[in-house]
Design a protein around this motif. Structure first.
Motif, PDB file in Angstrom:
ATOM      1  N   LYS A  73       2.339   0.886 -10.717  1.00 11.25           N
ATOM      2  CA  LYS A  73       2.009   1.978  -9.804  1.00 11.25           C
ATOM      3  C   LYS A  73       0.792   1.612  -8.949  1.00 11.25           C
ATOM      4  O   LYS A  73       0.778   1.842  -7.742  1.00 11.25           O
ATOM      5  N   PHE A  74      -0.224   0.995  -9.584  1.00  8.24           N
ATOM      6  CA  PHE A  74      -1.425   0.588  -8.859  1.00  8.24           C
ATOM      7  C   PHE A  74      -1.067  -0.463  -7.820  1.00  8.24           C
ATOM      8  O   PHE A  74      -1.484  -0.387  -6.659  1.00  8.24           O
ATOM      9  N   ASN A  75      -0.289  -1.477  -8.239  1.00  6.83           N
ATOM     10  CA  ASN A  75       0.078  -2.544  -7.306  1.00  6.83           C
ATOM     11  C   ASN A  75       0.919  -2.032  -6.162  1.00  6.83           C
ATOM     12  O   ASN A  75       0.793  -2.497  -5.008  1.00  6.83           O
ATOM     13  N   LYS A  76       1.773  -1.065  -6.422  1.00  9.40           N
ATOM     14  CA  LYS A  76       2.608  -0.509  -5.365  1.00  9.40           C
ATOM     15  C   LYS A  76       1.742   0.209  -4.340  1.00  9.40           C
ATOM     16  O   LYS A  76       1.968   0.132  -3.126  1.00  9.40           O
ATOM     17  N   LYS A  77       0.715   0.901  -4.834  1.00 11.31           N
ATOM     18  CA  LYS A  77      -0.136   1.691  -3.931  1.00 11.31           C
ATOM     19  C   LYS A  77      -1.191   0.846  -3.226  1.00 11.31           C
ATOM     20  O   LYS A  77      -1.434   1.001  -2.041  1.00 11.31           O
TER      21      LYS A  77
END
Length: 81
Positions: A73-77
């Motif tokens: 989720k962090f990498n996607k954002k």
């Protein structure tokens, strides 16, 4: 120890503001509030937000997040493109 430079060490009642759990311990903390303890004496009352009675580590009510889901989720954002 040098005389006159150390604060007064005395018994204080700490109260968990979340659960109402109280315990007595020695401390240099002071308070204008007092509470009558089980032994019939009055002691200064210090209110604290977290004690072993309400902290998730001690109560066993910890929330575990899935690390891989959080990382994705962090990498996607915020991840590099």
């Amino acid at each position: 120890m040098k005389q006159g430079i150390h604060p007064d060490y005395h018994l204080v009642v700490f109260e968990d503001s979340a659960t109402g759990y109280k315990f007595i311990s020695g401390s240099t903390a002071t308070s204008r509030e007092t509470v009558k303890w089980e032994d019939g004496n009055e002691y200064p009352l210090i209110r604290v937000e977290v004690t072993s009675d309400s902290h998730p580590f001690y109560t066993g009510k910890q929330k575990f997040t899935q690390a891989d889901g959080a990382v994705d989720k962090f990498n996607k954002k915020y991840g590099l493109k």
